[in-house]
Design an enzyme around this catalytic site. Structure first.
Site, PDB file in Angstrom:
ATOM      1  N   LYS A 176      15.196  64.657  96.898  1.00 20.92           N
ATOM      2  CA  LYS A 176      15.882  63.366  96.992  1.00 20.92           C
ATOM      3  C   LYS A 176      15.314  62.536  95.843  1.00 20.92           C
ATOM      4  O   LYS A 176      14.393  61.719  96.013  1.00 20.92           O
ATOM      5  CB  LYS A 176      15.663  62.717  98.363  1.00 20.92           C
ATOM      6  CG  LYS A 176      16.617  61.559  98.626  1.00 20.92           C
ATOM      7  CD  LYS A 176      16.632  61.186 100.091  1.00 20.92           C
ATOM      8  CE  LYS A 176      17.356  59.865 100.319  1.00 20.92           C
ATOM      9  NZ  LYS A 176      18.781  59.875 100.005  1.00 20.92           N
TER      10      LYS A 176
HETATM   11  N1  PMP Z   1      23.452  63.743 100.586  1.00 22.38           N
HETATM   12  C1  PMP Z   1      23.061  62.687  99.848  1.00 22.38           C
HETATM   13  C2  PMP Z   1      23.412  62.658  98.392  1.00 22.38           C
HETATM   14  C3  PMP Z   1      22.330  61.656 100.432  1.00 22.38           C
HETATM   15  O1  PMP Z   1      21.944  60.603  99.699  1.00 22.38           O
HETATM   16  C4  PMP Z   1      22.038  61.703 101.812  1.00 22.38           C
HETATM   17  C5  PMP Z   1      21.278  60.580 102.446  1.00 22.38           C
HETATM   18  N2  PMP Z   1      19.881  60.806 102.354  1.00 22.38           N
HETATM   19  C6  PMP Z   1      22.467  62.816 102.545  1.00 22.38           C
HETATM   20  C7  PMP Z   1      23.185  63.815 101.903  1.00 22.38           C
HETATM   21  C8  PMP Z   1      22.191  62.923 104.015  1.00 22.38           C
HETATM   22  O2  PMP Z   1      20.820  63.142 104.245  1.00 22.38           O
HETATM   23  P1  PMP Z   1      20.100  62.612 105.569  1.00 22.38           P
HETATM   24  O3  PMP Z   1      20.944  63.012 106.719  1.00 22.38           O
HETATM   25  O4  PMP Z   1      18.793  63.339 105.540  1.00 22.38           O
HETATM   26  O5  PMP Z   1      19.966  61.153 105.442  1.00 22.38           O
END
Ligand code: PMP
Length: 290
Positions: free
Chosen positions: A154
């Site tokens: 991330k």
């Molecule tokens: N894809 C992207 C590009 C994101 O920014 C997020 C948000 N973090 C997600 C998927 C979903 O991840 P999560 O469920 O862990 O928040």
């Protein structure tokens, strides 16, 4: 409505490099490696009733994202967890969004970043629904291949194509963009994973070049608990036409039904509604952990 008060002009406390500091004093220098070269990773979390949902998973992903960018956050999982809880408490928040961010500091201004100090900040604020009326259009950029970027981190740098894609979608009157991957398969939106309902089963792309979202994993577990088959596979964009329901998942988005993808229209169907109920019960602590 866009946020009216800039984020640097609010009050409260932000945890910065080991201590709580007054919100407006949580600053970094303009000559920070993280700003110039995107040597920066972050998390997005939500607290419900004062408790951060899946805190261990988020803190672990933060540590892992940093390692994928070649740096080590100088705090343990337990220390990051404790700091996160401290921030939520210090700001008197109950239901809120939490943003940890880690970056390389100011010791280097070239591409090479050896010896830079690693900083960590954690902020929290009230944040309502992320999407309002979710209509998607095809994104102008694709998710990059795993051998062209650290796609499972991330990482701030990976959001450059997301912001540009989202702006292009908004300019056309849509709320977000649906990104394909480097092969042309359906990937995700600019900030959430995507699910399709096809003949009573859930279908979702294999997260082999984007985040395997923590909400995505939770929703898969909730669906299986209900006996709904879940199929992780490559999905071609043409298949969107056959879907009876489409929704997205993410920490900010939670579970949001998709109303349209370009000229295709979708209703909020029974599987989406059931999973939204389950997710609501789980996050509010009325259900067993998924
Ligand atoms: N894809 C992207 C590009 C994101 O920014 C997020 C948000 N973090 C997600 C998927 C979903 O991840 P999560 O469920 O862990 O928040």
């Amino acid at each position: 409505m866009p946020e009216l008060i800039p984020y640097d002009a609010r009050d409260g406390y932000i945890w910065l490099d080991g201590e709580l500091v007054p919100w407006r004093e949580a600053r970094l220098h303009v000559l920070s490696h993280g700003l110039h070269y995107a040597s920066c990773v972050f998390e997005g979390e939500r607290a419900y009733g004062g408790r951060v949902f899946k805190l261990d998973e988020h803190s672990q992903r933060l540590l892992d994202s940093a390692r994928m960018l070649g740096f080590e956050i100088p705090y343990s999982l337990e220390e990051i967890n404790a700091a996160t809880c401290e921030v939520v408490r210090a700001n008197g928040l109950s239901d809120c969004y939490v943003r940890p961010v880690a970056w390389r500091g100011s010791e280097q201004m070239g591409v090479s970043a050896h010896g830079t100090t690693i900083h960590l900040a954690i902020a929290a604020w009230e944040w309502g629904a992320y999407y309002r009326d979710l209509k998607l259009t095809r994104a102008i950029f694709r998710r990059p291949a795993p051998d062209t970027a650290p796609v499972h981190a991330k990482a701030a740098g990976l959001y450059m194509i997301c912001t540009l894609s989202k702006h292009a979608a908004e300019a056309k009157g849509f709320e977000d963009a649906l990104m394909l991957d480097y092969r042309g398969y359906v990937a995700e939106t600019t900030g959430a994973n995507i699910f399709l309902v096809l003949e009573g089963a859930l279908h979702t792309p294999i997260p082999d070049c984007f985040l395997n979202g923590i909400t995505r994993q939770t929703v898969i577990a909730l669906a299986r608990r209900r006996g709904i088959p879940v199929v992780e596979r490559h999905i071609r964009p043409e298949e969107l036409r056959q879907a009876q329901e489409v929704f997205v998942t993410g920490t900010a988005a939670e579970i949001t039904p998709v109303r349209a993808i370009d000229d295709l229209r979708y209703q909020v169907g029974p599987i989406t509604a059931a999973l939204m109920d389950d997710f609501h019960a789980l996050t509010r602590g009325q259900a067993e952990a998924a």
